[in-house]
Motif scaffolding. Structure first.
Motif, PDB file in Angstrom:
ATOM      1  N   ARG A  89       0.835  -1.210   0.000  1.00 29.52           N
ATOM      2  CA  ARG A  89       0.000   0.000   0.000  1.00 29.52           C
ATOM      3  C   ARG A  89       0.869   1.258   0.000  1.00 29.52           C
ATOM      4  NH1 ARG A  89      -3.434   2.978  -1.925  1.00 29.52           N
ATOM      5  NH2 ARG A  89      -4.814   4.172  -0.559  1.00 29.52           N
ATOM      6  N   VAL A  90       1.995   1.225   0.710  1.00 25.64           N
ATOM      7  CA  VAL A  90       2.923   2.367   0.691  1.00 25.64           C
ATOM      8  C   VAL A  90       3.422   2.614  -0.725  1.00 25.64           C
ATOM      9  CG1 VAL A  90       5.206   3.150   1.427  1.00 25.64           C
ATOM     10  CG2 VAL A  90       3.632   2.181   3.107  1.00 25.64           C
ATOM     11  N   LEU A  91       3.798   1.542  -1.410  1.00 31.16           N
ATOM     12  CA  LEU A  91       4.282   1.682  -2.784  1.00 31.16           C
ATOM     13  C   LEU A  91       3.184   2.201  -3.708  1.00 31.16           C
ATOM     14  CD1 LEU A  91       6.358  -1.615  -3.028  1.00 31.16           C
ATOM     15  CD2 LEU A  91       7.252   0.706  -2.817  1.00 31.16           C
ATOM     16  N   GLN A  92       1.958   1.758  -3.481  1.00 31.96           N
ATOM     17  CA  GLN A  92       0.835   2.244  -4.294  1.00 31.96           C
ATOM     18  C   GLN A  92       0.604   3.735  -4.075  1.00 31.96           C
ATOM     19  OE1 GLN A  92      -2.255  -0.420  -2.948  1.00 31.96           O
ATOM     20  NE2 GLN A  92      -1.807  -1.957  -4.515  1.00 31.96           N
ATOM     21  N   VAL A  93       0.695   4.171  -2.813  1.00 34.32           N
ATOM     22  CA  VAL A  93       0.526   5.595  -2.520  1.00 34.32           C
ATOM     23  C   VAL A  93       1.625   6.409  -3.211  1.00 34.32           C
ATOM     24  CG1 VAL A  93       0.579   7.340  -0.698  1.00 34.32           C
ATOM     25  CG2 VAL A  93      -0.720   5.233  -0.366  1.00 34.32           C
ATOM     26  N   LEU A  94       2.848   5.908  -3.161  1.00 35.80           N
ATOM     27  CA  LEU A  94       3.945   6.584  -3.842  1.00 35.80           C
ATOM     28  C   LEU A  94       3.650   6.755  -5.323  1.00 35.80           C
ATOM     29  CD1 LEU A  94       7.153   4.905  -2.314  1.00 35.80           C
ATOM     30  CD2 LEU A  94       6.577   7.331  -2.232  1.00 35.80           C
ATOM     31  N   GLN A  95       3.273   5.663  -5.975  1.00 37.73           N
ATOM     32  CA  GLN A  95       3.073   5.703  -7.422  1.00 37.73           C
ATOM     33  C   GLN A  95       1.839   6.507  -7.818  1.00 37.73           C
ATOM     34  OE1 GLN A  95       2.546   1.858  -9.525  1.00 37.73           O
ATOM     35  NE2 GLN A  95       4.329   2.453 -10.731  1.00 37.73           N
ATOM     36  N   GLN A  96       0.797   6.440  -7.036  1.00 34.96           N
ATOM     37  CA  GLN A  96      -0.411   7.193  -7.352  1.00 34.96           C
ATOM     38  C   GLN A  96      -0.231   8.688  -7.116  1.00 34.96           C
ATOM     39  OE1 GLN A  96      -3.244   5.224  -4.820  1.00 34.96           O
ATOM     40  NE2 GLN A  96      -3.298   3.369  -6.076  1.00 34.96           N
ATOM     41  N   THR A  97       0.549   9.035  -6.090  1.00 34.20           N
ATOM     42  CA  THR A  97       0.750  10.444  -5.753  1.00 34.20           C
ATOM     43  C   THR A  97       1.782  11.089  -6.663  1.00 34.20           C
ATOM     44  OG1 THR A  97       0.283   9.866  -3.437  1.00 34.20           O
ATOM     45  CG2 THR A  97       1.235  12.043  -3.859  1.00 34.20           C
ATOM     46  N   LEU A  98       2.812  10.334  -7.018  1.00 40.49           N
ATOM     47  CA  LEU A  98       3.912  10.856  -7.831  1.00 40.49           C
ATOM     48  C   LEU A  98       4.088   9.949  -9.047  1.00 40.49           C
ATOM     49  CD1 LEU A  98       6.420  11.383  -4.862  1.00 40.49           C
ATOM     50  CD2 LEU A  98       4.833  13.084  -5.802  1.00 40.49           C
ATOM     51  N   PRO A  99       3.210  10.044 -10.033  1.00 42.62           N
ATOM     52  CA  PRO A  99       3.215   9.067 -11.136  1.00 42.62           C
ATOM     53  C   PRO A  99       4.491   9.055 -11.970  1.00 42.62           C
ATOM     54  CG  PRO A  99       1.705  10.875 -11.583  1.00 42.62           C
ATOM     55  CD  PRO A  99       2.113  11.013 -10.166  1.00 42.62           C
ATOM     56  N   GLU A 100       5.272  10.106 -11.955  1.00 37.92           N
ATOM     57  CA  GLU A 100       6.510  10.162 -12.742  1.00 37.92           C
ATOM     58  C   GLU A 100       7.740   9.844 -11.898  1.00 37.92           C
ATOM     59  OE1 GLU A 100       6.849  10.791 -16.139  1.00 37.92           O
ATOM     60  OE2 GLU A 100       4.701  10.401 -16.040  1.00 37.92           O
ATOM     61  N   LEU A 101       7.551   9.236 -10.741  1.00 36.42           N
ATOM     62  CA  LEU A 101       8.653   9.106  -9.804  1.00 36.42           C
ATOM     63  C   LEU A 101       9.690   8.076 -10.228  1.00 36.42           C
ATOM     64  CD1 LEU A 101       7.821   7.197  -6.493  1.00 36.42           C
ATOM     65  CD2 LEU A 101       6.779   6.694  -8.713  1.00 36.42           C
ATOM     66  N   ILE A 102      10.886   8.278  -9.681  1.00 41.52           N
ATOM     67  CA  ILE A 102      11.999   7.334  -9.774  1.00 41.52           C
ATOM     68  C   ILE A 102      12.290   6.872  -8.350  1.00 41.52           C
ATOM     69  CG2 ILE A 102      14.450   7.081 -10.302  1.00 41.52           C
ATOM     70  CD1 ILE A 102      14.021   9.391 -12.368  1.00 41.52           C
ATOM     71  N   ILE A 103      12.416   5.564  -8.150  1.00 43.24           N
ATOM     72  CA  ILE A 103      12.698   5.024  -6.821  1.00 43.24           C
ATOM     73  C   ILE A 103      14.072   4.362  -6.826  1.00 43.24           C
ATOM     74  CG2 ILE A 103      12.020   3.374  -5.047  1.00 43.24           C
ATOM     75  CD1 ILE A 103       9.137   3.799  -5.809  1.00 43.24           C
TER      76      ILE A 103
ATOM     77  N   PHE B 271       9.078  -7.826  -6.057  1.00 45.51           N
ATOM     78  CA  PHE B 271       8.054  -8.736  -6.548  1.00 45.51           C
ATOM     79  C   PHE B 271       6.782  -7.988  -6.957  1.00 45.51           C
ATOM     80  CE2 PHE B 271      10.665 -11.379  -3.749  1.00 45.51           C
ATOM     81  CZ  PHE B 271      10.838 -12.537  -4.498  1.00 45.51           C
ATOM     82  N   LEU B 272       6.398  -6.984  -6.184  1.00 46.57           N
ATOM     83  CA  LEU B 272       5.067  -6.398  -6.321  1.00 46.57           C
ATOM     84  C   LEU B 272       5.007  -5.155  -7.194  1.00 46.57           C
ATOM     85  CD1 LEU B 272       4.025  -6.593  -2.549  1.00 46.57           C
ATOM     86  CD2 LEU B 272       3.332  -8.160  -4.368  1.00 46.57           C
ATOM     87  N   TYR B 273       6.064  -4.367  -7.198  1.00 46.85           N
ATOM     88  CA  TYR B 273       6.011  -3.052  -7.845  1.00 46.85           C
ATOM     89  C   TYR B 273       6.167  -3.174  -9.354  1.00 46.85           C
ATOM     90  CZ  TYR B 273       7.037   1.923  -8.659  1.00 46.85           C
ATOM     91  OH  TYR B 273       7.013   3.227  -9.092  1.00 46.85           O
ATOM     92  N   GLU B 274       5.322  -2.464 -10.077  1.00 43.77           N
ATOM     93  CA  GLU B 274       5.423  -2.421 -11.531  1.00 43.77           C
ATOM     94  C   GLU B 274       5.696  -0.989 -11.968  1.00 43.77           C
ATOM     95  OE1 GLU B 274       5.725  -4.908 -13.586  1.00 43.77           O
ATOM     96  OE2 GLU B 274       5.595  -6.194 -11.814  1.00 43.77           O
ATOM     97  N   ALA B 275       6.864  -0.785 -12.532  1.00 46.92           N
ATOM     98  CA  ALA B 275       7.252   0.548 -12.992  1.00 46.92           C
ATOM     99  C   ALA B 275       6.537   0.882 -14.295  1.00 46.92           C
ATOM    100  CB  ALA B 275       8.763   0.602 -13.195  1.00 46.92           C
ATOM    101  N   THR B 276       6.322   2.166 -14.513  1.00 46.20           N
ATOM    102  CA  THR B 276       5.653   2.606 -15.741  1.00 46.20           C
ATOM    103  C   THR B 276       6.644   2.862 -16.869  1.00 46.20           C
ATOM    104  OG1 THR B 276       5.728   4.904 -14.954  1.00 46.20           O
ATOM    105  CG2 THR B 276       3.738   3.634 -14.471  1.00 46.20           C
ATOM    106  N   GLN B 277       7.934   3.019 -16.527  1.00 50.74           N
ATOM    107  CA  GLN B 277       8.980   3.246 -17.520  1.00 50.74           C
ATOM    108  C   GLN B 277      10.252   2.539 -17.072  1.00 50.74           C
ATOM    109  OE1 GLN B 277       9.588   7.465 -18.547  1.00 50.74           O
ATOM    110  NE2 GLN B 277       7.671   7.913 -17.492  1.00 50.74           N
ATOM    111  N   PRO B 278      11.150   2.233 -18.011  1.00 53.23           N
ATOM    112  CA  PRO B 278      12.450   1.686 -17.601  1.00 53.23           C
ATOM    113  C   PRO B 278      13.254   2.728 -16.828  1.00 53.23           C
ATOM    114  CG  PRO B 278      12.048   1.340 -19.960  1.00 53.23           C
ATOM    115  CD  PRO B 278      11.006   2.300 -19.469  1.00 53.23           C
TER     116      PRO B 278
END
Length: 538
Positions: free
Chosen positions: A364-378, A391-398
């Protein structure tokens, strides 16, 4: 008089270098004399290991080599760990160091910063290490280094320059740099052999590695043309877009994906080592490939490591995939309800059922990160949300999810790597996902971030110790010695370094803190305590 040190920065700028990470020392100050005459920006970390990790993060996001200026002796021993991480993950990094005067080398005279051979020391974590004996060698050696970065498997290169060579006259040196060699193209006969095998396949499967990070469009077209379920390594996250019907995520260590691999009649592995930390993260030795295997890699030595290939194609990943697409006669028009997509969908459903309850709060923390900052780099460290996120996180870009929990697996990477990533992509939000144990390895780099005006977000997962190792010991009935470490007040420390700092009290509060942090003019540390009630959903 132009010195060798001044010529160095001139040639680096000619190769497109715009940032250098380093800590000046009495042996390297002459490397800095020429910097004001260039547009190269200098970033000062608080430790040479931090310099290496910053260069690593910069390189992963930009695709360009990260460059470091490092002093003799302790500077090189300090950066060796960062070079090991970059070597393991095929990250381009140029480490330029000083070394004692030429007449003093290997003499054992007890000189300042003296080592018997610092070149030998780092040769195991570098594509090559070269001692520059004359200024005339500099253009040739730099050309060799950038050939590795651009046309071979990218890894660190070390160039050491004796103090008396750094200050030697270089007006006479020819400025001509060697042209960057083209990347290797595939052998047509090998492509034909692979295509025949793939056309005959009834249940093909594709494995993508970090070597495909620059070839997302080709990878998408190829897996769709093959209608092949596709798994990818941590460093290949984002090559297939989030939610793609053929995507299996980075779950090769889990039983449903392993069974699918065993059921496949042809496996196509592209730009991947097929190494332990991506394919056997549970360390049980049960990832197996028993079908025909086609491997594509830019490193000839890698083509038969771990799993021998039936067809081995030495090539740049993009060029090989382009050749395969032409030979296959691929026309596009993928059907999201295809047999391959159905096979992938069944496996994804099985994977969803396997998610441990302990991961749900982290997810859920990772989902909040991605939903709040859709262009983020982690940029991640070795910490629990990173382990589960692999295992769980799916990036939107390489190039937007990377961490130190794979390959070399060092602690302390996440914070300085995020600084380097932010300097490479200042317009994008960058998050350092790190634990309370890992951040204490490189905590002073918060000052570097403030000084470099790199307003990263540090998401600190606090479980008051080395929680993952503690659980590992408990599961094996080993006394939990050394894992319950003292936990400082991170909020006070961050503020002392000049950062904003707060503790998230709920998912809503976390989102508010993230929105505030992305607008801030300085770094923000957001602490999330593993024991927080909101993470359990209570």
């Amino acid at each position: 008089m132009l010195t060798c040190g001044e010529l160095l920065v001139e040639l680096l700028e000619a190769y497109g270098v715009d940032t250098v990470f380093g800590i000046p020392g009495v042996h390297t100050v002459e490397l800095y004399r020429g910097l004001p005459a260039t547009q190269i920006k200098h970033i000062t970390p608080r430790h040479e290991q931090g310099a290496g990790f910053m260069a690593d993060g910069y390189a992963r996001v930009s695709g360009k080599p990260g460059v470091c200026f490092i002093i003799t002796g302790p500077g090189m021993t300090n950066i060796a760990t960062a070079m090991g991480q970059a070597y393991g993950d095929s990250v381009p990094m140029l480490v330029v160091s000083s070394v004692n005067n030429t007449e003093q080398l290997a003499m054992g005279g007890g000189r300042l910063h003296e080592l018997p051979s610092q070149s030998n020391l780092v040769s195991g974590v570098a594509a090559f290490s070269h001692t520059l004996m004359r200024p005339d060698e500099l253009p040739v050696v730099l050309s060799r280094a950038f050939a590795v970065f651009n046309s071979a498997r990218p890894r660190p290169v070390h160039i050491e320059i004796p103090i008396n060579v750094i200050t030697a006259p270089a007006d006479h040196v020819k400025r001509k740099l060697g042209a960057l060699p083209s990347r290797p193209a595939p052998c047509p006969e090998a492509i034909l052999q692979a295509v025949q095998m793939l056309k005959a396949a009834q249940r093909p499967l594709v494995l993508l590695g970090g070597g495909t990070a620059n070839a997302s469009a080709e990878a998408i077209r190829l897996v769709e043309a093959l209608d092949a379920p596709t798994a990818y390594t941590i460093n290949a996250k984002g090559v297939l877009p989030k939610g793609h019907p053929l995507a299996l995520g980075s779950n090769q260590s889990l039983v449903p994906v392993r069974e699918l691999v065993l059921q496949s009649d042809v496996v196509l592995a592209i730009g991947t080592e097929l190494g332990e930390t991506d394919y056997d993260g549970v360390f049980d030795g049960n990832f197996r490939i028993e079908s025909q295997l086609i491997r594509i890699d830019i490193d000839a030595e890698q083509l038969n490591r771990n799993f021998p290939a039936d067809v081995a194609i030495l090539s740049d990943a993009r060029m090989a995939m382009q050749a395969l697409l032409v030979a296959l006669g691929a026309r596009g028009g993928f059907n999201p309800g295809s047999p391959g997509a159905q096979r992938a969908g069944q496996v994804r459903s099985q994977l969803e059922e396997l998610i441990p309850d302990a991961w749900r709060g982290q997810q859920r923390v990772l989902q909040v990160l991605q939903q709040t900052l859709p262009e983020l780099i982690i940029a991640g460290d070795s910490t629990q949300p990173v382990y589960s996120g692999n295992f769980l996180y799916e990036a939107t870009q390489p190039r937007t999810w990377f961490n130190s929990s794979t390959g070399y697996g060092t602690l302390g990477y996440g914070l300085p790597a995020a600084i380097g990533a932010k300097l490479a992509a200042p317009e994008r939000p960058v998050v350092a996902l790190i634990g309370d144990g890992g951040i204490q390895f490189t905590l002073p780099e918060l000052a570097s971030a403030v000084e470099a005006q790199a307003p990263i977000i540090v998401l600190l997962w606090n479980n008051s110790g080395y929680g993952e190792i503690k659980r590992y010991m408990e599961d094996r009935d080993i006394p939990t010695i050394g894992v319950d470490i003292y936990t400082p007040d991170f909020l006070a420390l961050a503020k002392g370094f000049g950062c904003h700092a707060a503790r998230a009290e709920s998912f809503v509060h976390l989102r508010e803190l993230l929105l505030s942090a992305v607008q801030a003019d300085r770094p923000t540390l957001i602490e999330v305590q593993e024991s927080a009630t909101f993470l359990s959903g209570k």
